[in-house]
Write an enzyme that holds these catalytic residues in place. Structure first.
Site, PDB file in Angstrom:
ATOM      1  N   PRO A   1      41.566  46.677  21.688  1.00  0.00           N
ATOM      2  CA  PRO A   1      40.568  47.742  21.783  1.00  0.00           C
ATOM      3  C   PRO A   1      40.424  48.434  23.837  1.00  0.00           C
ATOM      4  O   PRO A   1      40.392  49.252  23.952  1.00  0.00           O
ATOM      5  CB  PRO A   1      39.035  47.212  21.535  1.00  0.00           C
ATOM      6  CG  PRO A   1      39.304  46.340  21.131  1.00  0.00           C
ATOM      7  CD  PRO A   1      40.973  45.136  20.852  1.00  0.00           C
TER       8      PRO A   1
ATOM      9  N   CYS B   1      45.139  40.846  12.799  1.00  0.00           N
ATOM     10  CA  CYS B   1      43.833  41.920  13.047  1.00  0.00           C
ATOM     11  C   CYS B   1      43.151  41.837  11.850  1.00  0.00           C
ATOM     12  O   CYS B   1      41.487  41.992  12.029  1.00  0.00           O
ATOM     13  CB  CYS B   1      44.445  43.429  13.704  1.00  0.00           C
ATOM     14  SG  CYS B   1      45.736  44.160  12.252  1.00  0.00           S
TER      15      CYS B   1
ATOM     16  N   GLU C   1      44.526  51.425  15.506  1.00  0.00           N
ATOM     17  CA  GLU C   1      44.109  50.771  15.166  1.00  0.00           C
ATOM     18  C   GLU C   1      44.045  49.361  15.790  1.00  0.00           C
ATOM     19  O   GLU C   1      44.647  48.556  16.086  1.00  0.00           O
ATOM     20  CB  GLU C   1      45.496  50.653  13.608  1.00  0.00           C
ATOM     21  CG  GLU C   1      45.959  51.626  13.049  1.00  0.00           C
ATOM     22  CD  GLU C   1      45.602  51.591  11.879  1.00  0.00           C
ATOM     23  OE1 GLU C   1      44.523  50.345  11.270  1.00  0.00           O
ATOM     24  OE2 GLU C   1      45.141  52.389  11.251  1.00  0.00           O
TER      25      GLU C   1
END
Lengths: 493, 488
Positions: B197, B255, B217
């Site tokens: 992020p 992830c 993503e």
């Protein structure tokens, strides 16, 4: 953002603290689950519909105050379109809310999968001044249909409509979940510092960049409905009268050219240009009479900032002598007559930015096909138009001209087709809406997989062996025979 | 200074070439797109061993894992795109109201132009090539920047892609953050980013300057809710799936990897016992004896993970594992029971082989727990309670939800793969990849006839009546009006 500001010393300023508190309240309301039920969404959409039906005259009056918008335009382009949007959402909402089944493959057998739409949460809608009723509420329809709580910030450049919206929405809608914040730059900045689940903005590219940069700080997804120079290519061998009427309706008939999908400029061949100019002149007179500055069927220029901006475009040296029709101005009434300019140079000011006003430059080319290169050499516009009977030209246009949307043999009408996505590309914007696309714009499509406890393939787990690798390869490729071979140890690798 | 200068000149040239290639229209016909997709299939099939070697070098990834999570994924994706691309390219008809007859409306997908793809280091082949598949299927020219933290894979891609794909349309650039910054200064028609992020914010801020659409993503803390189960076989399967799903893919550096478990207190002991047994069976015991697990990508990440355990309250909560092999950058599967919720291990995405287990009195509390935290990319739930499933679906939000398994949503090509909130926005896989790199252009075609006079000024009452009826699609009313038979 211009416009006069009044002293509001009695009301506390809407600052970052107030914005944060507002978002906090809306998050609480959203977390309660209130906005997710079909009943709530239906009731709010019905509220919007009722609000528009019961206050049509007030809406027209506000639009007249803000823009001198002719009553019929207020009706078609603002009230009626918004009502249709509500009606479509009400009719389709149940279907839109249903999860979509997704196919699963042999690789994950046994399993089932679906895509479940869910609201994003608390969203911010910032609207524009030119269709201040429609462009505020149309996105609101989408946000509500998708089950979100929201803040609407109408444009301060259309103040009568802004305060009407604040008043009516406070009366007709659930204010625990739907709020209006009026104001200008300071209020908008305070709002933009907050964390939203989506920001939907209609306006220009300069502010669009500021909004996206603010959104980036919180990883907030954005939809930006911007603008550009929407070109109209006019071929020969067509019904020129009908074409010109449609061009006029899309240009001056849409808020006097102050619309994101208004024809910005015309491109035609050198040979054909005089006929186009004549046809436009004739139809313009039929529509608006000999004194268009006096015509009640034309909106005025929204404010003096824009009036001066447009005057500058006409005062540019590079276009002196190019005005072939119109050019009259009345500063006191903020009116500029429908103006045609012929053969303006590409580097004139009027060709450098979106005009957003009643000036129509006509560019000429040698062959009509050259017009596509002219269009593609600039920024991608929100809309592009072509008038032709030539099928080959038409298909080349569709394939090679990139724009938000294209219309052949008409202008602007695609806005009313709710089954088509309305949005830009490149500089003309990000994202799309209208109809189901509005619902999607404010939803997260959550992928859901259901598995059972049966059918566990040992090959998934360590320890890893060559046999498992063979079987895995076969399974992933879904090749039935390879699977059989692998199971029976008959594989080639 | 010089190097940076020459790097940015090189970038300008690359972009110039790609834009020129796009302008010629070469990437638009279906034949070109299919050729690129076939080339990706060939690239992967011809070089499978080399790929396994590079992944072993960068991550210590076992070939079975490499096939399952990298090679196999790319092959499946490319083959599906190859067989579907023509269908995806076809315009979709839109329904037009009778009022506009005769006219046609459709949505025509077109390529965005020149796109930039950033891939990450944990699945350095599939997370690079899968977006490329979407980009070329949609007819774009591409710059791919693989992660420099997986250098063997990065050089492999830089060396092989130009040999297989159209190297005037698809380029690989290698380098570190400097290169990333320079790439972000350019104007792209789309940026596709897989990563953290923090960097996602930087990418989006840079994109904002040019109004470039982005797909991010990202990640997050993917919770796994384990309801109390009664059947022994189901419990065993659950534990296998958790053990396989947590440590199997890249040692937890994924992830969509399981970040932490939420379990009822009464079920916890049984679960942990079985989990420990399963871990030993799958992965061995102790960092020195580990097998079938990737290493931590580099010293920086290794130290980060070690630091998560340094907090004494956290260290005290370790019930299994904890040993490391610093030389080989291995950390053994580690289970923690109820570490403090404000410790970093419970506030930051772990991205490693540490598994906190949070115990609850009642599994229902998991909903509040999850909702108090940022929306994750994936949520996994093991339960047989159908109403609990529905409650979770309605009351929590995540990129995706998988019931009674982990990770498998990744290989369902018919499901969109992407995040929400802090875990990202945009999506891909299957047709969604094609869409991610396309502009859906609305096209309306009309004729000159018939002409509807009331469209035009000067306005009068008749025209207003007409338009009201038209907007209500009240065709009978319109007819009556035209025939002079309609009264107000």
């Amino acid at each position: 953002m211009g416009g006069e500001k009044e002293e509001t010393s009695s009301k506390p300023a809407f600052d970052v603290g107030a914005a944060s508190e507002l978002v906090g309240k809306l998050r609480g309301a959203f977390a309660s689950g209130k906005t997710r039920s079909y009943q709530w969404r239906e009731s709010q959409l019905k509220g919007l519909l009722k609000m528009t039906e019961e206050h049509e005259q007030e809406i027209a009056d506000a639009l007249h105050s803000d823009l001198a918008k002719p009553e019929l335009e207020s009706y078609i382009y603002e009230a009626a379109m918004l009502k249709n949007s509500c009606r479509l959402a009400l009719k389709e909402l149940k279907r839109w809310m249903v999860p979509e089944k997704a196919k699963t493959s042999l690789t994950t057998f046994p399993s089932s999968a679906e895509i479940v739409p869910e609201p994003l949460g608390v969203v911010l809608i910032i609207s524009a001044w030119n269709y201040p009723y429609l462009l505020s509420l149309d996105p609101v329809v989408g946000a509500i249909a998708a089950g979100n709580a929201l803040v609407l910030k109408p444009s301060e450049i259309a103040p009568a409509t802004s305060s009407l919206l604040a008043k009516l929405m406070g009366e007709y809608l659930d204010t625990s979940c739907i709020r209006v914040v009026e104001g200008a730059v300071p209020e908008t900045t305070a709002l933009l510092e907050q964390k939203w689940d989506k920001i939907f903005y209609t306006g220009n590219g300069k502010i669009g960049r500021i909004i996206m940069a603010a959104a980036a700080k919180h990883l907030t997804p954005v939809a930006l409905e911007l603008g550009g120079k929407s070109p109209v290519v006019v071929d020969s061998g067509i019904d020129l009268k009908v074409s010109c009427r449609r061009i006029i309706a899309g240009k001056w008939g849409c808020n006097n050219g102050q619309a994101c999908i208004s024809p910005d400029y015309v491109i035609t061949t050198r040979e054909h240009a005089p006929k186009v100019v004549d046809a436009l002149k004739q139809e313009l007179e039929k529509f608006y009479g000999k004194n268009p500055l006096e015509s009640k069927d034309l909106s005025r220029i929204v404010n003096s900032n824009h009036f001066f901006r447009l005057s500058k475009l006409l005062d540019d040296d590079k276009v002196s002598g190019k005005v072939v029709h119109g050019g009259e101005k009345d500063q006191s009434k903020l009116r500029i007559a429908p103006t045609l300019l012929l053969d303006v140079p590409r580097d004139a000011l009027i060709m450098q930015e979106e005009i957003f006003g009643p000036l129509l430059p006509i560019l000429t080319v040698d062959k009509i096909e050259d017009s596509f290169d002219v269009i593609n050499s600039g920024m991608k516009p929100l809309a592009a138009y072509l008038f032709t009977n030539n099928k080959k030209l038409r298909e080349e246009f569709v394939m090679s001209v990139s724009a938000g949307g294209l219309v052949v043999n008409d202008t602007t009408v695609h806005l009313a087709i709710l089954s088509l996505p309305f949005g830009g590309v490149g500089e003309s914007g990000i994202g799309a809406y209208h109809g189901k696309f509005s619902f999607d714009a404010f939803s997260h499509k959550k992928a859901v997989v259901y598995r059972g406890f049966m059918g566990d393939a040992a090959i998934r787990y360590p320890p890893y062996t060559k046999m498992k690798l063979r079987l895995l390869k076969a399974l992933i490729t879904g090749n039935f025979f390879a699977i059989i071979r692998a199971i029976f140890g008959l594989s080639k690798d | 200074m010089d190097q940076r200068g020459s790097e940015s000149v090189a970038l300008d040239e690359i972009l110039s070439e790609l834009r020129q290639t796009f302008r010629t229209g070469r990437t638009r016909p279906v034949a070109w797109r299919k050729a690129q997709l076939r080339a990706i299939i060939d690239l992967v099939q011809d070089n499978e061993e080399r790929i396994f070697t590079a992944l072993l070098e960068d991550l210590g990834k076992h070939p079975v894992e490499s096939y399952r999570d990298e090679v196999g994924v790319v092959l499946k994706s490319a083959k599906q795109s190859l067989s579907c691309v023509e269908k995806w390219m076809a315009p979709k008809k839109g329904h037009l109201p009778l009022l506009f007859f005769p006219a046609s409306g459709e949505v025509l997908p077109e390529p965005l132009g020149t796109v930039l793809i950033f891939s990450s280091w944990n699945f350095p082949i599939s997370l690079a090539l899968d977006p490329v598949i979407g980009a070329v299927a949609a007819g774009n020219t591409v710059v791919l920047k693989p992660s420099e933290l997986a250098p063997a894979c990065s050089s492999f891609l830089a060396e092989t892609l130009p040999r297989y794909l159209d190297n005037r349309a698809v380029k690989v650039v290698t380098g570190g953050p400097n290169l990333g910054e320079q790439l972000l200064e350019q104007k792209w028609d789309k940026i596709f980013f897989t990563g953290s992020p923090q960097v996602g914010r930087i990418v989006m801020s840079a994109a904002a300057r040019h109004l470039t659409p982005v797909t991010l993503e990202l990640g997050g803390k993917c919770p796994t809710i384990v309801d109390t189960l009664s059947s022994t076989s189901e419990i065993k399967i659950t534990v296998k799936r958790i053990a396989g799903g947590k440590w199997g893919p890249c040692s937890g550096q994924a992830c969509i990897g399981i970040d932490y478990l939420l379990v009822e207190k009464k079920f916890c002991t049984m679960l942990v016992d079985l989990l420990m047994k399963t871990i030993r069976r799958f992965y061995g015991e102790g960092a020195k004896n580990m097998k079938n697990m990737c290493k931590i990508i580099n010293k920086h990440q290794f130290e980060r993970l070690q630091n998560l355990l340094k907090d004494p309250a956290v260290a005290a909560s370790i019930v299994y594992g904890g040993s490391v092999d610093e030389e080989r950058l291995l950390i053994e599967p580690t289970i923690l029971l109820d570490p403090p919720l404000d410790a970093e291990i419970m506030t930051e995405e772990i991205f490693g082989p540490l598994l906190p287990i949070i115990t609850l009195n009642n599994i229902q509390e998991s909903i509040e727990f999850i909702n108090a935290r940022p929306k994750p990319l994936a949520m996994y739930v093991f339960t047989k309670d159908e109403s609990f499933k529905q409650q979770l679906l309605q009351e929590t939000s995540s990129g995706s939800v998988t019931f009674n398994d982990v990770m498998v949503q990744f290989i369902c090509d018919s499901l969109p793969f992407g995040g929400v909130g802090q875990s990202g926005f945009g999506r891909y896989h299957g047709k969604y990849s094609f869409d991610a790199f396309s502009h859906e252009k609305a096209v309306m075609r009309r004729g000159f006839f018939p002409e509807i006079e009331p469209r035009y000024p000067p306005w009068n009452d008749f025209k207003l009546k007409f338009i009201r009826l038209a907007y209500n699609f009240d065709y009978l009313g319109l007819l009556l009006l035209m025939l002079g038979l309609k009264r107000n």
